[in-house]
Write a protein that holds these residues in place. Sequence first.
Motif, PDB file in Angstrom:
ATOM      1  N   ARG A 263       0.826  -1.208   0.000  1.00  0.00           N
ATOM      2  CA  ARG A 263       0.000   0.000   0.000  1.00  0.00           C
ATOM      3  C   ARG A 263       0.863   1.263   0.000  1.00  0.00           C
ATOM      4  O   ARG A 263       0.520   2.267  -0.631  1.00  0.00           O
ATOM      5  CB  ARG A 263      -0.917  -0.011   1.222  1.00  0.00           C
ATOM      6  CG  ARG A 263      -1.920   1.147   1.266  1.00  0.00           C
ATOM      7  CD  ARG A 263      -2.818   1.046   2.478  1.00  0.00           C
ATOM      8  NE  ARG A 263      -3.767   2.132   2.514  1.00  0.00           N
ATOM      9  CZ  ARG A 263      -4.969   2.126   1.924  1.00  0.00           C
ATOM     10  NH1 ARG A 263      -5.348   1.059   1.233  1.00  0.00           N
ATOM     11  NH2 ARG A 263      -5.778   3.158   1.999  1.00  0.00           N
ATOM     12  N   GLN A 264       2.013   1.185   0.684  1.00  0.00           N
ATOM     13  CA  GLN A 264       2.909   2.333   0.756  1.00  0.00           C
ATOM     14  C   GLN A 264       3.781   2.485  -0.487  1.00  0.00           C
ATOM     15  O   GLN A 264       4.472   3.491  -0.645  1.00  0.00           O
ATOM     16  CB  GLN A 264       3.826   2.191   1.977  1.00  0.00           C
ATOM     17  CG  GLN A 264       3.162   2.503   3.302  1.00  0.00           C
ATOM     18  CD  GLN A 264       2.995   3.994   3.509  1.00  0.00           C
ATOM     19  OE1 GLN A 264       1.934   4.555   3.225  1.00  0.00           O
ATOM     20  NE2 GLN A 264       4.029   4.653   3.998  1.00  0.00           N
ATOM     21  N   GLY A 265       3.795   1.466  -1.335  1.00  0.00           N
ATOM     22  CA  GLY A 265       4.648   1.514  -2.519  1.00  0.00           C
ATOM     23  C   GLY A 265       6.121   1.388  -2.166  1.00  0.00           C
ATOM     24  O   GLY A 265       6.987   1.973  -2.829  1.00  0.00           O
ATOM     25  N   CYS A 266       6.423   0.600  -1.122  1.00  0.00           N
ATOM     26  CA  CYS A 266       7.799   0.428  -0.676  1.00  0.00           C
ATOM     27  C   CYS A 266       8.068  -1.056  -0.484  1.00  0.00           C
ATOM     28  O   CYS A 266       7.191  -1.897  -0.694  1.00  0.00           O
ATOM     29  CB  CYS A 266       8.049   1.189   0.621  1.00  0.00           C
ATOM     30  SG  CYS A 266       7.105   0.554   2.030  1.00  0.00           S
ATOM     31  N   SER A 267       9.257  -1.397  -0.071  1.00  0.00           N
ATOM     32  CA  SER A 267       9.575  -2.790   0.231  1.00  0.00           C
ATOM     33  C   SER A 267       9.342  -3.046   1.715  1.00  0.00           C
ATOM     34  O   SER A 267       9.300  -2.120   2.533  1.00  0.00           O
ATOM     35  CB  SER A 267      11.026  -3.105  -0.135  1.00  0.00           C
ATOM     36  OG  SER A 267      11.910  -2.483   0.780  1.00  0.00           O
ATOM     37  N   PHE A 268       9.247  -4.329   2.046  1.00  0.00           N
ATOM     38  CA  PHE A 268       9.097  -4.693   3.446  1.00  0.00           C
ATOM     39  C   PHE A 268      10.328  -4.253   4.240  1.00  0.00           C
ATOM     40  O   PHE A 268      10.227  -3.850   5.397  1.00  0.00           O
ATOM     41  CB  PHE A 268       8.896  -6.205   3.571  1.00  0.00           C
ATOM     42  CG  PHE A 268       9.089  -6.708   4.966  1.00  0.00           C
ATOM     43  CD1 PHE A 268       8.164  -6.420   5.954  1.00  0.00           C
ATOM     44  CD2 PHE A 268      10.210  -7.435   5.303  1.00  0.00           C
ATOM     45  CE1 PHE A 268       8.346  -6.852   7.253  1.00  0.00           C
ATOM     46  CE2 PHE A 268      10.402  -7.876   6.598  1.00  0.00           C
ATOM     47  CZ  PHE A 268       9.468  -7.588   7.570  1.00  0.00           C
ATOM     48  N   ASN A 269      11.523  -4.304   3.615  1.00  0.00           N
ATOM     49  CA  ASN A 269      12.740  -3.871   4.292  1.00  0.00           C
ATOM     50  C   ASN A 269      12.652  -2.414   4.739  1.00  0.00           C
ATOM     51  O   ASN A 269      13.206  -2.037   5.779  1.00  0.00           O
ATOM     52  CB  ASN A 269      13.952  -4.055   3.377  1.00  0.00           C
ATOM     53  CG  ASN A 269      14.439  -5.487   3.341  1.00  0.00           C
ATOM     54  OD1 ASN A 269      14.088  -6.289   4.199  1.00  0.00           O
ATOM     55  ND2 ASN A 269      15.226  -5.804   2.339  1.00  0.00           N
ATOM     56  N   ASP A 270      11.988  -1.575   3.940  1.00  0.00           N
ATOM     57  CA  ASP A 270      11.848  -0.169   4.309  1.00  0.00           C
ATOM     58  C   ASP A 270      11.048  -0.025   5.604  1.00  0.00           C
ATOM     59  O   ASP A 270      11.389   0.780   6.478  1.00  0.00           O
ATOM     60  CB  ASP A 270      11.178   0.614   3.180  1.00  0.00           C
ATOM     61  CG  ASP A 270      11.970   0.567   1.885  1.00  0.00           C
ATOM     62  OD1 ASP A 270      13.210   0.501   1.959  1.00  0.00           O
ATOM     63  OD2 ASP A 270      11.352   0.572   0.804  1.00  0.00           O
ATOM     64  N   LEU A 271       9.973  -0.799   5.723  1.00  0.00           N
ATOM     65  CA  LEU A 271       9.195  -0.778   6.964  1.00  0.00           C
ATOM     66  C   LEU A 271      10.049  -1.248   8.139  1.00  0.00           C
ATOM     67  O   LEU A 271       9.997  -0.673   9.239  1.00  0.00           O
ATOM     68  CB  LEU A 271       7.963  -1.674   6.832  1.00  0.00           C
ATOM     69  CG  LEU A 271       6.909  -1.294   5.795  1.00  0.00           C
ATOM     70  CD1 LEU A 271       5.736  -2.263   5.887  1.00  0.00           C
ATOM     71  CD2 LEU A 271       6.428   0.138   5.988  1.00  0.00           C
ATOM     72  N   LEU A 272      10.836  -2.305   7.911  1.00  0.00           N
ATOM     73  CA  LEU A 272      11.661  -2.854   8.976  1.00  0.00           C
ATOM     74  C   LEU A 272      12.694  -1.834   9.456  1.00  0.00           C
ATOM     75  O   LEU A 272      12.942  -1.701  10.662  1.00  0.00           O
ATOM     76  CB  LEU A 272      12.351  -4.122   8.475  1.00  0.00           C
ATOM     77  CG  LEU A 272      13.211  -4.881   9.482  1.00  0.00           C
ATOM     78  CD1 LEU A 272      12.360  -5.400  10.632  1.00  0.00           C
ATOM     79  CD2 LEU A 272      13.941  -6.035   8.795  1.00  0.00           C
ATOM     80  N   LEU A 273      13.275  -1.092   8.523  1.00  0.00           N
ATOM     81  CA  LEU A 273      14.253  -0.074   8.903  1.00  0.00           C
ATOM     82  C   LEU A 273      13.637   1.007   9.778  1.00  0.00           C
ATOM     83  O   LEU A 273      14.225   1.446  10.781  1.00  0.00           O
ATOM     84  CB  LEU A 273      14.868   0.553   7.650  1.00  0.00           C
ATOM     85  CG  LEU A 273      15.951  -0.262   6.950  1.00  0.00           C
ATOM     86  CD1 LEU A 273      16.243   0.332   5.578  1.00  0.00           C
ATOM     87  CD2 LEU A 273      17.213  -0.289   7.797  1.00  0.00           C
ATOM     88  N   VAL A 274      12.449   1.457   9.416  1.00  0.00           N
ATOM     89  CA  VAL A 274      11.788   2.495  10.204  1.00  0.00           C
ATOM     90  C   VAL A 274      11.396   1.959  11.575  1.00  0.00           C
ATOM     91  O   VAL A 274      11.568   2.639  12.600  1.00  0.00           O
ATOM     92  CB  VAL A 274      10.563   3.035   9.444  1.00  0.00           C
ATOM     93  CG1 VAL A 274       9.750   3.982  10.329  1.00  0.00           C
ATOM     94  CG2 VAL A 274      10.998   3.759   8.171  1.00  0.00           C
TER      95      VAL A 274
END
Length: 458
Positions: A263-274
């Motif tokens: 939904r955010q148009g990003c990778s799962f890794n991006d969520l994990l970093l945040v």
Amino acid sequence: MVGTRTTSPAGGLSHRAWGRRSVDRIDHSDLAELVSDVGPAPLNVGVVVLLGAGATSDELVLALVDRLGRVPRLRQRLVTPPVVLGRPYWVDDDTFDPQAHLRHQVCAAGDTAAVLDVAATALTEPLPRTRPLWRVHVVSTPDGRPAALVLVAHHAVTDGVAGLWVLQRLLDGAGPADLPPADVLLPPRAPDLLLENGAALRRRIAGLPRALARLWQGGLELGPGPWFGTGAPRTSLNRPTGPRRRIAAVDVALAPLLAAAHRQGCSFNDLLLVATTSAMAQVLAARGEHPDRLVASVPVSGHPAALVDEPGNSVGAMLIPVPLTGATRDRVAAVARSTRARKVAARGSSSSLMVPAFRIAGRAGAFHWVTDRQRLLNTFVSNVRGPTGPLAVAGTPVLELVPIAATAGNVGVAFAALSAAGRLVVSVITDPDVAPETDELASRVGAELTAMADLAGA
């Protein structure tokens, strides 16, 4: 004949050889891990396999000995030749005994926290360089039921992706009996090492302009700060680490996080970093520190597929600055932009150019001094995608896989994530003398990931 390996019918050692003997040298990524191992805690990695009810300890040990003994790399040891003969190389250990790599321990409490304490101790025990660089701890409850397996290997043997392949050799249904007969690596002769090293040196010299160009490109994309050691803010979580480690883990559902990333148009890794840096920021805030960003080192796999057919390291690294202020969506978007911009440069590892400098610094005794004072990064965050179906070992169901990894230098907190069977497990690995808030960090990572999952329905 350029080079030969010899194979016995049963996959054991055969001493017939002719022509030049093949040389299975560690590559530059593996060597980087080897020469970087100069701190008070060894650079080991591994996984904790939490088990349900099923096989007895004897049945489990029989399965371990059979399956792990069939992986060629796990039967080999490293030989470090004189510098003029090139990089270290693998040879078969003709005294190899899988049983010698197994340890049996009783976990008094029998719960996950107690098992992770065993894993933290196992992670910090050096592995003898004279033997294959791995060990398995079989952890049992006081009544004798197997509770967990703790698999540990030196980082020079494997990275996270390749290590997952080794783990699959252990699991039921992975087909370890279908592995081809093992190639036998005999100790090479000095003339063969000289010839092979000379050819490799000529290739490195020929590729030097390209390597320098990639390094320069990466420096431009990362900006001058990280390359020159001033890119990461100073924090109290970045102090020289000692020999002790603690591990805590959080387990969450994977599907909502994947939906949120989509939904955010990003990778799962991006969520994990945040999520992970947010947890660090909250701990720092309680200490009265309020940096505006943290810099995470993220591995970028160079393996061509999700799983590979042999151990080893094939990884680059990228430094991602993660903002700590602003709305979560905006922070995720900023991280996604940084990740996309830097992934291409990181995938072309410059380890072939950097390792000689590492070796020189290591021989001079300066490498540890540098890593204890670096300002490139604040933390390590890794993520590996595992099997998707139900897992078992010797008929015993696997309840959870918990990744464990080294943290070194002045990085007091690191994170390792592994997704398997619809679940995501994130491990928090700390030096408790630098970051005693291990359990708090894990709890805050769990809360952040739960909040991230809510983005899917927002």
